[in-house]
Design a protein around this motif. Structure first.
Motif, short mmCIF file in Angstrom:
data_model
loop_
_atom_site.label_atom_id
_atom_site.label_comp_id
_atom_site.label_asym_id
_atom_site.label_seq_id
_atom_site.Cartn_x
_atom_site.Cartn_y
_atom_site.Cartn_z
N MET A 35 22.29 -3.74 14.90
CA MET A 35 21.65 -4.28 16.06
C MET A 35 21.43 -2.73 16.77
SD MET A 35 22.09 -6.63 19.26
CE MET A 35 23.56 -5.76 20.09
N ASP A 36 19.97 -2.59 17.12
CA ASP A 36 19.74 -1.29 17.63
C ASP A 36 19.27 -1.50 19.23
OD1 ASP A 36 17.33 -2.68 17.26
OD2 ASP A 36 16.25 -1.00 16.37
N LEU A 37 18.64 -0.63 19.61
CA LEU A 37 18.53 -0.67 21.26
C LEU A 37 17.32 -1.63 21.48
CD1 LEU A 37 18.68 3.10 22.21
CD2 LEU A 37 19.95 1.28 23.25
N THR A 38 16.46 -1.77 20.60
CA THR A 38 15.27 -2.61 20.94
C THR A 38 15.71 -4.14 21.19
OG1 THR A 38 14.76 -3.03 18.64
CG2 THR A 38 13.58 -0.95 19.71
N THR A 39 16.75 -4.63 20.45
CA THR A 39 17.10 -5.95 20.55
C THR A 39 17.49 -6.37 22.18
OG1 THR A 39 17.88 -5.99 18.33
CG2 THR A 39 18.67 -7.95 19.40
N PRO A 40 18.52 -5.69 22.67
CA PRO A 40 18.69 -6.14 24.04
C PRO A 40 17.10 -5.92 24.95
CG PRO A 40 20.05 -4.45 23.34
CD PRO A 40 19.49 -4.74 22.21
N ALA A 41 16.90 -4.72 24.60
CA ALA A 41 15.56 -4.60 25.65
C ALA A 41 14.57 -5.56 25.46
CB ALA A 41 14.84 -3.26 24.90
N LEU A 42 14.30 -6.36 24.24
CA LEU A 42 13.42 -7.65 24.24
C LEU A 42 13.61 -8.53 25.39
CD1 LEU A 42 13.43 -8.25 20.51
CD2 LEU A 42 11.56 -7.23 21.80
N GLY A 77 26.66 4.82 20.53
CA GLY A 77 27.28 4.26 19.09
C GLY A 77 28.35 3.34 19.07
N LEU A 78 28.75 2.68 19.97
CA LEU A 78 29.74 1.76 20.19
C LEU A 78 29.20 0.21 19.87
CD1 LEU A 78 31.30 3.11 23.54
CD2 LEU A 78 32.28 3.50 21.21
N GLU A 79 29.00 0.20 18.64
CA GLU A 79 28.20 -1.06 18.07
C GLU A 79 28.89 -2.15 18.25
OE1 GLU A 79 25.65 -1.71 14.59
OE2 GLU A 79 25.23 0.67 14.72
N ILE A 80 30.26 -2.36 17.89
CA ILE A 80 31.01 -3.51 18.15
C ILE A 80 31.09 -4.01 19.39
CG2 ILE A 80 33.27 -4.56 17.57
CD1 ILE A 80 33.44 -2.60 15.02
N ILE A 81 31.71 -3.23 20.30
CA ILE A 81 31.56 -3.56 21.72
C ILE A 81 30.37 -3.95 22.26
CG2 ILE A 81 32.28 -2.65 24.12
CD1 ILE A 81 34.18 -0.79 22.47
N ASP A 106 27.87 -5.43 20.52
CA ASP A 106 27.52 -6.63 19.97
C ASP A 106 28.35 -7.76 21.05
OD1 ASP A 106 25.90 -5.52 17.90
OD2 ASP A 106 27.32 -5.89 16.61
N ILE A 107 29.35 -7.42 21.16
CA ILE A 107 30.08 -8.40 22.03
C ILE A 107 29.63 -8.66 23.57
CG2 ILE A 107 32.48 -8.69 23.20
CD1 ILE A 107 33.78 -7.27 20.61
N VAL A 108 29.29 -7.31 24.21
CA VAL A 108 28.69 -7.48 25.42
C VAL A 108 27.42 -8.09 25.34
CG1 VAL A 108 27.78 -6.14 27.31
CG2 VAL A 108 30.14 -5.49 26.25
N PHE A 109 26.53 -7.87 24.33
CA PHE A 109 25.26 -8.63 24.31
C PHE A 109 25.70 -9.96 23.89
CE2 PHE A 109 21.36 -9.96 21.75
CZ PHE A 109 20.50 -9.61 22.74
N ALA A 110 26.46 -10.73 23.24
CA ALA A 110 26.69 -12.09 23.13
C ALA A 110 27.10 -12.76 24.56
CB ALA A 110 27.95 -12.18 22.10
N LEU A 111 27.90 -11.80 25.30
CA LEU A 111 28.21 -12.26 26.71
C LEU A 111 26.96 -12.43 27.49
CD1 LEU A 111 31.52 -10.30 27.33
CD2 LEU A 111 31.37 -12.74 26.84
N SER A 112 25.97 -11.37 27.28
CA SER A 112 24.72 -11.51 27.88
C SER A 112 23.84 -12.64 27.64
CB SER A 112 23.88 -10.11 27.87
OG SER A 112 22.71 -10.46 28.17
N LEU A 113 24.03 -13.14 26.58
CA LEU A 113 23.14 -14.42 26.01
C LEU A 113 23.81 -15.64 26.42
CD1 LEU A 113 22.34 -13.47 22.14
CD2 LEU A 113 20.84 -13.32 24.18
#
Length: 132
Positions: free
Chosen positions: A1-8, A84-88, A90-97
């Protein structure tokens, strides 16, 4: 996942929070009107509406909390991905969703309560129409 995914999610979350705020302001106005009405006429229907509005205000508060939490977690996700902390991230983004889903579920519940309040108002009106 890159920066644009949560930015959407930013535009969607901003509009969602704006809609929640508008609902809150509409209820606040209605509560003020009912308060004046209740001080002059302590009708049963007004008491029922006030109880319904109290529950709806509580729901809107929870909706807003989870909506803001979702936006905050989205920002944290972008911060983590930037470093560059992609795994963390991803977890935080899942919590956001998940926070957004919870907010939407409470919004749906508040919508049903709103319809109940309108039906209560209509039942009073229907009684008046039958009497005429």
């Amino acid at each position: 996942m890159d920066l644009t995914t949560p930015a959407l999610l930013f535009p969607a979350l901003s509009l969602l929070l704006l809609a929640y705020t508008n609902r809150f302001l509409a209820l606040a106005s209605l509560i003020r009107t009912l308060h004046q009405e209740y001080s002059t006429d302590r009708a049963r229907i007004v008491i029922g509406q006030i109880r319904n509005l109290q529950r709806r205000i509580s729901l809107i508060k929870v909706m807003q909390i989870f909506g803001v939490l979702s936006l905050l977690l989205c920002v944290v996700t972008m911060f983590l991905l930037f470093f560059g902390l992609e795994i963390i991230g991803d977890i935080v983004f899942a919590l956001s969703l998940i926070s957004m889903i919870i907010s939407l579920v409470f919004s749906l519940s508040e919508l049903f309560m709103s319809v109940t309040a309108l039906n209560l108002q209509l039942s009073d009106l229907q009684g008046t129409i039958r009497e005429e």
